[in-house]
Design a protein around this motif. Sequence first.
Motif, PDB file in Angstrom:
ATOM      1  N   GLN A  89       0.821  -1.208   0.000  1.00  0.00           N
ATOM      2  CA  GLN A  89       0.000   0.000   0.000  1.00  0.00           C
ATOM      3  C   GLN A  89       0.863   1.270   0.000  1.00  0.00           C
ATOM      4  N   TYR A  90       1.979   1.193   0.682  1.00  0.00           N
ATOM      5  CA  TYR A  90       2.868   2.358   0.798  1.00  0.00           C
ATOM      6  C   TYR A  90       4.241   2.006   0.224  1.00  0.00           C
ATOM      7  N   MET A  91       4.866   3.003  -0.375  1.00  0.00           N
ATOM      8  CA  MET A  91       6.169   2.755  -0.995  1.00  0.00           C
ATOM      9  C   MET A  91       7.076   3.966  -0.851  1.00  0.00           C
ATOM     10  N   LEU A  92       8.356   3.681  -0.657  1.00  0.00           N
ATOM     11  CA  LEU A  92       9.402   4.702  -0.644  1.00  0.00           C
ATOM     12  C   LEU A  92      10.439   4.286  -1.678  1.00  0.00           C
ATOM     13  N   ILE A 144      12.726  -5.751  10.888  1.00  0.00           N
ATOM     14  CA  ILE A 144      12.230  -5.319  12.204  1.00  0.00           C
ATOM     15  C   ILE A 144      11.039  -4.379  12.040  1.00  0.00           C
ATOM     16  N   LYS A 145      11.097  -3.552  10.983  1.00  0.00           N
ATOM     17  CA  LYS A 145      10.052  -2.550  10.746  1.00  0.00           C
ATOM     18  C   LYS A 145       8.901  -3.058   9.869  1.00  0.00           C
ATOM     19  N   SER A 146       8.918  -4.343   9.520  1.00  0.00           N
ATOM     20  CA  SER A 146       7.879  -4.932   8.648  1.00  0.00           C
ATOM     21  C   SER A 146       7.831  -4.248   7.284  1.00  0.00           C
ATOM     22  N   VAL A 147       9.011  -3.976   6.749  1.00  0.00           N
ATOM     23  CA  VAL A 147       9.141  -3.313   5.445  1.00  0.00           C
ATOM     24  C   VAL A 147       9.855  -4.258   4.482  1.00  0.00           C
ATOM     25  N   PHE A 184      11.341   0.412  -1.031  1.00  0.00           N
ATOM     26  CA  PHE A 184      10.845  -0.014   0.284  1.00  0.00           C
ATOM     27  C   PHE A 184       9.324   0.035   0.239  1.00  0.00           C
ATOM     28  N   SER A 185       8.669  -1.038   0.693  1.00  0.00           N
ATOM     29  CA  SER A 185       7.204  -1.040   0.662  1.00  0.00           C
ATOM     30  C   SER A 185       6.656  -1.708   1.915  1.00  0.00           C
ATOM     31  N   SER A 186       5.407  -1.392   2.208  1.00  0.00           N
ATOM     32  CA  SER A 186       4.756  -1.951   3.398  1.00  0.00           C
ATOM     33  C   SER A 186       3.245  -1.854   3.252  1.00  0.00           C
ATOM     34  N   SER A 187       2.532  -2.611   4.087  1.00  0.00           N
ATOM     35  CA  SER A 187       1.072  -2.570   4.053  1.00  0.00           C
ATOM     36  C   SER A 187       0.547  -1.347   4.804  1.00  0.00           C
ATOM     37  N   LYS A 188       1.358  -0.856   5.740  1.00  0.00           N
ATOM     38  CA  LYS A 188       1.012   0.374   6.449  1.00  0.00           C
ATOM     39  C   LYS A 188       2.054   1.443   6.119  1.00  0.00           C
ATOM     40  N   GLY A 189       2.151   2.461   6.927  1.00  0.00           N
ATOM     41  CA  GLY A 189       3.013   3.585   6.567  1.00  0.00           C
ATOM     42  C   GLY A 189       4.478   3.456   6.955  1.00  0.00           C
ATOM     43  N   ASN A 230       1.481   6.592  -1.928  1.00  0.00           N
ATOM     44  CA  ASN A 230       0.412   6.226  -1.002  1.00  0.00           C
ATOM     45  C   ASN A 230      -0.543   5.211  -1.640  1.00  0.00           C
ATOM     46  N   PRO A 231      -1.510   4.686  -0.873  1.00  0.00           N
ATOM     47  CA  PRO A 231      -2.392   3.631  -1.387  1.00  0.00           C
ATOM     48  C   PRO A 231      -3.147   3.982  -2.667  1.00  0.00           C
TER      49      PRO A 231
END
Length: 360
Positions: free
Chosen positions: A142-145, A233-236, A247-252, A281-282
């Motif tokens: 959902q989120y990406m850097l 550790i950060k769930s990324v 870098f991506s994650s389901s949250k922020g 963002n999503p």
Amino acid sequence: MGGHQIIVAAPLAAQTDACGSDNHRSLLRRNTSPTHRTTIPHTDYAMKNKETPLKNLANFFQIPPKKLGAMIFNTPLFYETLVIPKRRGGLRSLSVPTHPLRQVQSLIYKKILKKFAAHEVAHAYSKRKSILTNANKHVGAQYMLKMDIKNFFGSIKQRAIVNKFKKIKEYFDKQLKVDPTADLPQLCDIDCEYLAKLCTLDEVLPQGAITSPHLSNLIFFELDEAIYSYCRIKSVTYSRYSDDMIFSSSKGEAQEIEGVISELLKIYGFTPNEHKTLRLNPNQTKYVTGLAIENGAVRLMKKRRREIRSEFHKFLSNSHNSKDTKIKKETILGKLNFWSYIEPNCKFPRDAITKMKNLH
């Protein structure tokens, strides 16, 4: 006195999808300007002595010590400059080794570097990995850097490469103690210095040398591991394609780690290119190494799909009138095959490939 000789070429991508023409290439002789020569030490490396410091590597490469010494201490004479247009405008300079150095670098890669794998997060210059495997890592996020490393190859210094070869030497020494018949070179410390010189230009990793892609991954391995461990550790989810870091994650969480990643890069001698940093963002389509992530799948970008469709239909309409039918056919087939590789379940490229192959 002449300056560096320049070779102008079409983009590297164009060489596979024929977006450019071979007429853009012009091969010129390599630079022999005295201003770019490195002075050979007065001792002439003890070339007249049978026990020369270069003898070990010369035997390994099966070339005369004097010839090897010329490449080590006069490296700029063994490079040509290739200037290519970038995909998004501007020019990129590649330093391409000429035949003698290219042969030596090829041996360094095959006999030494190839024995060591890149980190699992690295998708460029790695066997069985590609822009597709890189993008697939982030499907469903959902989120990406997205972060870019400034002057990636130029940031990798000769001293770091010497240290890497010394670590390789230590590993080889241990393996040879266990099995003296192992097909491994027996290196000494000075060999590590020489190997680094053969892989660098102006004391940095040149973009264009055979050894540079894999060496960049090996040099970056420790940093990849540090970033990967932090991201877990950060769930990324973290992946890297050369100088592109995703870098991506389901949250922020993915967008909250930028500061830490920037600091880690700086500790290891790299600089983030802040102008290319993107936060998605999503509600935004995610683009990773030129591919789009849409509806839970990786796809070719819409513009690219439209272009290939158009070229295909134009070719079918005018194939009998063209003088370059065979070349155009191979070009379009290449693009359709690439589309089918990215989207194996997409019907259009599969059907189009069948039609193209049935044309006479």
